[in-house]
Design an enzyme around this catalytic site. Structure first.
Site, PDB file in Angstrom:
ATOM      1  N   CYS A   1      -3.173  -1.686   1.632  1.00 20.29           N
ATOM      2  CA  CYS A   1      -4.016  -0.922   0.696  1.00 20.29           C
ATOM      3  C   CYS A   1      -3.406  -1.081  -0.685  1.00 20.29           C
ATOM      4  CB  CYS A   1      -4.079   0.549   1.085  1.00 20.29           C
ATOM      5  SG  CYS A   1      -4.575   0.885   2.782  1.00 20.29           S
TER       6      CYS A   1
ATOM      7  N   GLY B   1      -4.403  -1.745  -3.938  1.00 14.26           N
ATOM      8  CA  GLY B   1      -4.855  -1.359  -5.270  1.00 14.26           C
ATOM      9  C   GLY B   1      -4.191  -0.087  -5.767  1.00 14.26           C
TER      10      GLY B   1
ATOM     11  N   GLY C   1       0.714  -1.614  -8.127  1.00 19.04           N
ATOM     12  CA  GLY C   1       2.089  -1.328  -8.519  1.00 19.04           C
ATOM     13  C   GLY C   1       3.104  -1.588  -7.417  1.00 19.04           C
TER      14      GLY C   1
ATOM     15  N   ASP D   1      -0.092   2.190   2.216  1.00 15.76           N
ATOM     16  CA  ASP D   1      -0.105   3.266   1.217  1.00 15.76           C
ATOM     17  C   ASP D   1      -1.514   3.851   1.263  1.00 15.76           C
ATOM     18  OD1 ASP D   1       0.432   4.937  -0.903  1.00 15.76           O
ATOM     19  OD2 ASP D   1       0.098   3.405  -2.425  1.00 15.76           O
TER      20      ASP D   1
ATOM     21  N   CYS E   1       0.647   9.820  -0.988  1.00 20.62           N
ATOM     22  CA  CYS E   1       1.058  10.651  -2.127  1.00 20.62           C
ATOM     23  C   CYS E   1       0.500  12.059  -1.920  1.00 20.62           C
ATOM     24  CB  CYS E   1       0.622  10.055  -3.455  1.00 20.62           C
ATOM     25  SG  CYS E   1      -1.144   9.769  -3.632  1.00 20.62           S
TER      26      CYS E   1
END
Length: 475
Positions: free
Chosen positions: A283, A285, A288, A352, A405
């Site tokens: 994943c 995008g 970073g 992520d 996150c």
């Protein structure tokens, strides 16, 4: 911060058209545009701010004022709405949306910024007059004069519920369900709840990443930063425009929260037996973590395949990872739950996962008011599917990092336990010793990691490492 009402007008670039209508100073006009973009276009604050500042030619103190005005207003919107509701003789839903945006800006100046009351009220009235007319301007004047009669602490005591979590929700401007979810995630350390909520409301520091093999930490320190003891690649920038740092402008370094750096570091640090030359970011995008992983991979002779479902975000990944191209297999626009690659192939895999983002409220202040508990109904099954697909993609003995996150337990330990229960070919690996610079980061499941803004100064990133059991293959 001083009121930049006149200074902001002088801050326009010469030769440009006046960015604000007569009677509206540029910083407040820019902040108002951000609030409107968030409300009308579902924009993200951190993405809407830079073009608004650019349109109005703002820099330095004026830009800082506009940034705090927009971000702070959006961050504390729920509390300000309760205060405004106490000062208005009609439901807020009956107040014209563009007037309500301006009233929120005025409330933030009156209650949370060092702006004199007369300046906060008069400039907001000017804004309402320019955007909505004379009648609403008189209404705004009356409402804000009532708001100015008390300070924020007095208003909170007046409008907040009496129970501790309800009071905390208003005092720290978080929806009650978010407060409950964060308290549950803190577990036996729920006494830290106020500290966590306060940290969510603090402006995040600007952290740079020195991409290994491309930039050195010393180079970023020389540009005015301070090295971090937690990530070997992290440098906190004291101030100024990150884009003005040469390494950032050249793509050799970037702006990246330290928590995101630590996620990549945890995945890359786990020892493996056998091959270690093919990595996957499922994943990727906007790119970073993929760029940091590609830089790490290149130093080991490995390469990374980056996958992103949305084509436009895949384009962002391609641009981001270009400086680390020696470590890239490529970027694919594909659905990670429906693999376009062979099973049992990758040595290291990062998931992520899309999540509620409740660990990144410092950087996305609007997210707390957008998310609802019902979002978990769609997100959790997707997270489970992605993690299961990542395990399938990993080779026997390969490792998978599952990261969010968000510290919400349904998105962290709930997802990991469900996938482990469904699959007999995966096991949890103890990640506790992989980040020697990080302390006090034990996760809700033994061996997992949970970072916190109030403990570590990072987003509240969760990380679990899973290994495909040696000898197990699909089918």
């Amino acid at each position: 911060m001083a009121d930049p009402r006149r200074r902001g007008q002088r801050g326009r670039r010469s030769g440009g058209r006046p960015p604000a209508r007569a009677g509206v100073d540029a910083p407040r006009a820019a902040a108002y545009e951000v609030l409107r973009a968030v409300r009308v276009d579902d924009a993200y604050t951190n993405l809407a701010l830079p073009p608004a500042l650019e349109r109005h030619g703002l820099s330095g103190r004026d830009a800082a004022f506009a940034t705090e005005l927009a971000s702070g207003t959006l961050r504390r919107r729920g509390t300000y709405d309760l205060v405004l509701a106490a000062c208005i003789d009609r439901p807020l839903a009956k107040v014209e949306a563009k007037v309500l945006d301006a009233l929120r800006l005025g409330a933030h100046q009156l209650l949370s910024m060092r702006v004199p009351a007369h300046a906060a009220i008069s400039t907001t009235v000017d804004l309402v007059r320019a955007r909505a007319g004379g009648g609403p301007a008189g209404f705004a004047n009356a409402v804000l004069r009532r708001v100015s009669e008390r300070d924020l602490a007095d208003w909170v005591r007046l409008v907040a519920p009496a129970d501790p979590r309800g009071f905390a929700a208003v005092a720290h401007a978080h929806p009650r369900w978010v407060v409950d979810a964060l308290a549950e995630a803190l577990g036996p350390r729920a006494d830290e709840l106020d500290d966590l909520l306060a940290a969510d409301n603090a402006a995040p520091r600007v952290t740079l990443v020195a991409r290994p093999g491309l930039a050195e930490v010393a180079e970023l320190v020389a540009a005015g930063g301070t090295a971090s003891p937690q990530s070997p690649y992290a440098v906190e920038l004291a101030g100024g425009d990150p884009g003005a740092v040469p390494a950032v402008g050249q793509g050799r370094a970037g702006v990246q929260d330290e928590g995101s750096q630590l996620v990549a570091l945890a995945l890359a640090s786990l020892p493996l037996e056998g091959a270690d030359d093919t990595w996957l970011d499922l994943c990727a995008g906007p790119g970073g973590k993929a760029t940091l992983l590609a830089a790490m991979a290149a130093q080991r002779g490995a390469r990374l395949l980056a996958v992103e479902r949305a084509p436009h975000r895949a384009g962002l990944v391609r641009r981001s990872t270009r400086p680390a191209s020696p470590g890239m297999l490529g970027v694919v626009a594909a659905d990670g739950t429906v693999p376009a690659w062979a099973s049992d192939r990758f040595d290291r895999v990062l998931v992520d996962a899309p999540c509620t983002g409740l660990g990144a409220l410092r950087r996305r202040p609007e997210a707390r008011w957008r998310r609802t508990p019902e979002d978990l109904t769609d997100l959790v099954p997707l997270q489970r599917s992605l993690l299961s697909a990542a395990v399938t993609a990993a080779r026997s003995g390969g490792v998978v990092a599952y990261a969010t996150c968000s510290p919400v337990l349904a998105e962290t330990v709930g997802v990991v336990e469900a996938v482990l229960a469904e699959r007999g070919d995966a096991e949890l690996v103890d990640a506790s010793g992989l980040l020697p610079g990080v302390t006090d980061a034990g996760g809700p499941l033994p061996g997992t990691l949970q970072l916190w803004p109030h403990r570590h100064g990072t987003d509240a990133m969760f990380v679990a490492l899973l290994r495909r059991r040696p000898g197990d293959r699909i089918g």
